[in-house]
Design an enzyme around this catalytic site. Structure first.
Site, PDB file in Angstrom:
ATOM      1  N   HIS A  56      -5.182  -3.347   5.409  1.00  0.00           N
ATOM      2  CA  HIS A  56      -4.744  -3.898   4.280  1.00  0.00           C
ATOM      3  C   HIS A  56      -5.855  -4.387   3.519  1.00  0.00           C
ATOM      4  CE1 HIS A  56      -1.767  -5.022   1.131  1.00  0.00           C
ATOM      5  NE2 HIS A  56      -2.022  -6.267   1.190  1.00  0.00           N
ATOM      6  N   ASP A 105       0.890  -1.131   0.048  1.00  0.00           N
ATOM      7  CA  ASP A 105       0.042   0.113   0.108  1.00  0.00           C
ATOM      8  C   ASP A 105       0.851   1.263   0.043  1.00  0.00           C
ATOM      9  OD1 ASP A 105      -2.256  -1.624   0.086  1.00  0.00           O
ATOM     10  OD2 ASP A 105      -2.085  -1.691   2.415  1.00  0.00           O
TER      11      ASP A 105
END
Length: 356
Positions: free
Chosen positions: A220, A193
């Site tokens: 996530h 990310d």
């Protein structure tokens, strides 16, 4: 001239390097495979990759073989590890590579390891959410963590297997049951990310991604991925339209890759890159380097939730400091509330899987 005995010993060492499990000896005259420590092997850390033959595992194994901080690299999977091990072992870097195949060799793969990286599990397919992966990957993570608790309870664990928001709590519950849980040593890998955020923000700003640092907090998956665009370095500002675009693209980067691959896989190469970047940070922390800070999903008191992703300082014991979120703007505060609501459900799902 080399004696037959010396030649046999040398061949046995080579065989042991590629396939260390076949240690049986039918009689004294039978050539056997020996455990191999290559001459001149690098000084460094012992690392295991669980799920090394998969789409993430193979490029991850290759990149870890290239890392000068790795001295021993154990590759474990339930299929295809002999071929992956043979292939990677030909690379002329310092790490000694050994392969392990199947559940019966899991414990041998883990004994003495200092860092364990887990990309094992099934990948996302088109139309599949991370929650769809849960029932399969939850069982895989439980089994692997039971092995870690038994064979290398002091290892740093980097957990990649999705859904990370649930698999990290699963791992924690397994370690608690075994009496080996140390929150500092269990880290869910959210680095992809951050890598995506750095890349996408750099595109908007016209910068080199290596010059950009975007904190990404929360979790996530989907709305739990919260890029803090107000804290980007170098300092900059975005229009509301740019904030919406960047946040949405960072949150849905995985889906973007799954759809682009049209059924042929998920984000394996960029995930392997991100995993190695994070593993390298953990190894530098273990070495005692100062100021090693990355984002990770860890046991945390930053919010009321038991797990949360934020910036952490890595050191010899794993996570040595968890950074506060810092000042958030209104957009980020709203995003944080959405993230926490989703995260709470995912965390509980993981906990319940073990406690049921």
């Amino acid at each position: 001239m080399e004696s037959s005995s010396d030649a046999n010993q040398r061949i046995a060492r080579i065989s042991g390097h590629l396939d260390p499990q076949n240690l049986q000896m039918e009689d004294a005259g039978t050539l056997r495979r020996l455990n191999c420590r290559a001459k001149g092997g690098a000084s460094g850390f012992k690392v295991a990759i669980l799920g090394a033959a998969g789409g993430i595992g193979q490029p991850l194994a290759m990149l870890m073989k290239m890392n000068p901080l790795v001295s021993v690299l154990h590759l474990y999977d339930v299929v295809n590890t002999p071929g992956v091990t043979s292939d990677i072992s030909h690379m002329d870097t310092g790490a000694v590579v050994r392969g392990f195949l199947g559940q019966q060799q899991l414990e041998e793969a883990l004994i003495g390891m200092e860092l364990v990286i887990i990309p094992a599990g099934v990948p996302r397919k088109p139309g599949m959410t991370r929650d769809d992966l849960f029932n399969i990957n939850a069982g895989i993570v439980r089994t692997l963590c039971e092995g870690i608790a038994k064979c290398c309870p002091n290892a740093i664990v980097n957990l990649i297997s999705n859904p990370v928001n649930s698999t990290v709590p699963i791992a924690a519950e397994v370690f608690k049951r075994a009496g080996t849980f140390e929150p500092k040593r269990l880290l869910g890998v959210t680095m992809l990310d951050v890598v995506r955020a750095n890349t996408f923000v750099a595109e908007v700003l016209g910068l080199d991604p290596r010059e950009v640092d975007v904190p990404v907090v929360g979790g996530h998956a989907g709305v739990t991925i919260l890029p803090l665009l107000s804290q980007v370095k170098p300092p900059c500002s975005f229009t509301p339209k740019e904030v919406d675009y960047l946040t949405d693209r960072i949150q849905n980067g995985g889906t973007e890759v799954v759809e682009a691959k049209a059924g042929a896989g998920s984000a394996t190469l960029s995930m392997a890159y991100a995993a190695v970047k994070f593993a390298d940070a953990c190894l530098r922390g273990l070495r005692g380097d100062a100021g090693v800070v990355e984002c990770a999903f860890v046991a945390s008191q930053v919010t009321e939730l038991p797990f949360f992703a934020s910036k952490v300082r890595l050191g010899r014991t794993g996570v040595e400091e968890i950074h506060p979120l810092g000042p958030l703007n209104e957009y980020e505060r709203s995003g944080l509330e959405k993230a926490k609501k989703e995260l709470a459900t995912s965390i509980q799902k993981g906990v319940s899987f073990i406690r049921k």
